[in-house]
Design a protein around this motif. Structure first.
Motif, short mmCIF file in Angstrom:
data_model
loop_
_atom_site.label_atom_id
_atom_site.label_comp_id
_atom_site.label_asym_id
_atom_site.label_seq_id
_atom_site.Cartn_x
_atom_site.Cartn_y
_atom_site.Cartn_z
N TYR A 66 0.85 -1.18 0.00
CA TYR A 66 0.00 0.00 0.00
C TYR A 66 0.89 1.23 0.00
O TYR A 66 1.86 1.31 0.74
CB TYR A 66 -0.89 0.00 1.24
CG TYR A 66 -1.80 1.20 1.34
CD1 TYR A 66 -2.95 1.27 0.57
CD2 TYR A 66 -1.49 2.24 2.19
CE1 TYR A 66 -3.78 2.37 0.66
CE2 TYR A 66 -2.32 3.35 2.28
CZ TYR A 66 -3.46 3.40 1.51
OH TYR A 66 -4.27 4.50 1.60
N HIS A 71 -2.88 3.94 -3.58
CA HIS A 71 -2.76 2.88 -4.57
C HIS A 71 -2.23 1.65 -3.85
O HIS A 71 -1.42 1.76 -2.93
CB HIS A 71 -1.77 3.26 -5.68
CG HIS A 71 -2.33 4.22 -6.66
ND1 HIS A 71 -2.63 5.51 -6.34
CD2 HIS A 71 -2.63 4.07 -7.97
CE1 HIS A 71 -3.10 6.13 -7.41
NE2 HIS A 71 -3.12 5.28 -8.42
N TYR A 72 -2.68 0.50 -4.24
CA TYR A 72 -2.11 -0.71 -3.67
C TYR A 72 -1.82 -1.73 -4.75
O TYR A 72 -2.38 -1.71 -5.84
CB TYR A 72 -2.95 -1.26 -2.52
CG TYR A 72 -4.33 -1.75 -2.85
CD1 TYR A 72 -4.57 -3.10 -3.10
CD2 TYR A 72 -5.42 -0.88 -2.87
CE1 TYR A 72 -5.85 -3.55 -3.38
CE2 TYR A 72 -6.69 -1.33 -3.14
CZ TYR A 72 -6.90 -2.66 -3.40
OH TYR A 72 -8.16 -3.11 -3.68
N ILE A 121 -2.28 -3.24 -9.95
CA ILE A 121 -2.21 -2.02 -9.17
C ILE A 121 -3.65 -1.49 -9.12
O ILE A 121 -4.32 -1.42 -10.14
CB ILE A 121 -1.31 -0.96 -9.83
CG1 ILE A 121 0.09 -1.49 -10.08
CG2 ILE A 121 -1.30 0.32 -9.02
CD1 ILE A 121 1.01 -1.55 -8.91
N TYR A 122 -4.11 -1.16 -7.93
CA TYR A 122 -5.45 -0.62 -7.75
C TYR A 122 -5.34 0.82 -7.28
O TYR A 122 -4.51 1.14 -6.43
CB TYR A 122 -6.23 -1.42 -6.71
CG TYR A 122 -6.48 -2.85 -7.11
CD1 TYR A 122 -7.62 -3.20 -7.82
CD2 TYR A 122 -5.59 -3.85 -6.77
CE1 TYR A 122 -7.86 -4.51 -8.20
CE2 TYR A 122 -5.81 -5.17 -7.14
CZ TYR A 122 -6.94 -5.49 -7.85
OH TYR A 122 -7.16 -6.79 -8.22
N ASP A 123 -6.20 1.68 -7.82
CA ASP A 123 -6.19 3.07 -7.36
C ASP A 123 -7.19 3.25 -6.23
O ASP A 123 -7.82 2.29 -5.78
CB ASP A 123 -6.45 4.03 -8.52
CG ASP A 123 -7.83 3.91 -9.13
OD1 ASP A 123 -8.73 3.29 -8.53
OD2 ASP A 123 -8.02 4.45 -10.24
N SER A 128 -8.57 -1.25 -11.44
CA SER A 128 -7.35 -2.06 -11.51
C SER A 128 -6.59 -1.79 -12.80
O SER A 128 -7.18 -1.51 -13.85
CB SER A 128 -7.68 -3.55 -11.40
OG SER A 128 -8.42 -3.97 -12.52
#
Length: 134
Positions: A66, A71-72, A121-123, A128
């Protein structure tokens, strides 16, 4: 912004995240050691970690990171331990690791990478972006 993250961007993402986590089954442990070398994104764990025996017997893992910009990073695959030469290389690249992983402490650094893996990568809005690892 480009819709695909490449391996260099992912390595930078992990550097910015500072701490990331490895999960196997219901066990989770923070990781701090990663490097990109030989076209592989590699991670390190101590052989004295409580998670290490589980990783040897159950190589299906998830890595999560994270970053402060919400973003993670999610990376799932099969863990493969690498040759000892990569542990030696990691200690050469980051000499402070020698304080923890040496003959006096009897701790060994075990480097690994993931195969058959997917990364995203997710915002902040849970959109995604496929991350290209291979």
């Amino acid at each position: 912004m480009d819709r695909h993250y490449n391996i260099y961007q992912i390595n930078c993402f992990l550097h910015d995240a500072k701490v990331f986590y490895i999960s196997v089954g219901s066990m989770i442990e923070p990781l701090r050691i990663h490097m990109y070398y030989d076209h592989k994104l590699m991670f390190g764990i101590s052989d004295q970690s409580p998670l290490y025996p589980y990783l040897c017997h159950n190589p299906a893992v998830s890595l999560l990171a994270y970053r402060e910009d919400h973003h993670y990073f999610s990376y799932h695959g099969t863990l493969v331990f690498d040759e000892e030469e990569y542990s030696i290389l990691a200690k050469k690249r980051s000499p402070r690791l020698c304080r923890y992983f040496n003959e006096t402490t009897h701790f060994q650094l075990k480097m690994f990478h993931l195969e058959k893996a997917e990364a995203y990568i997710y915002d902040a809005f849970h959109n995604s972006i496929k991350a290209e690892i291979d």
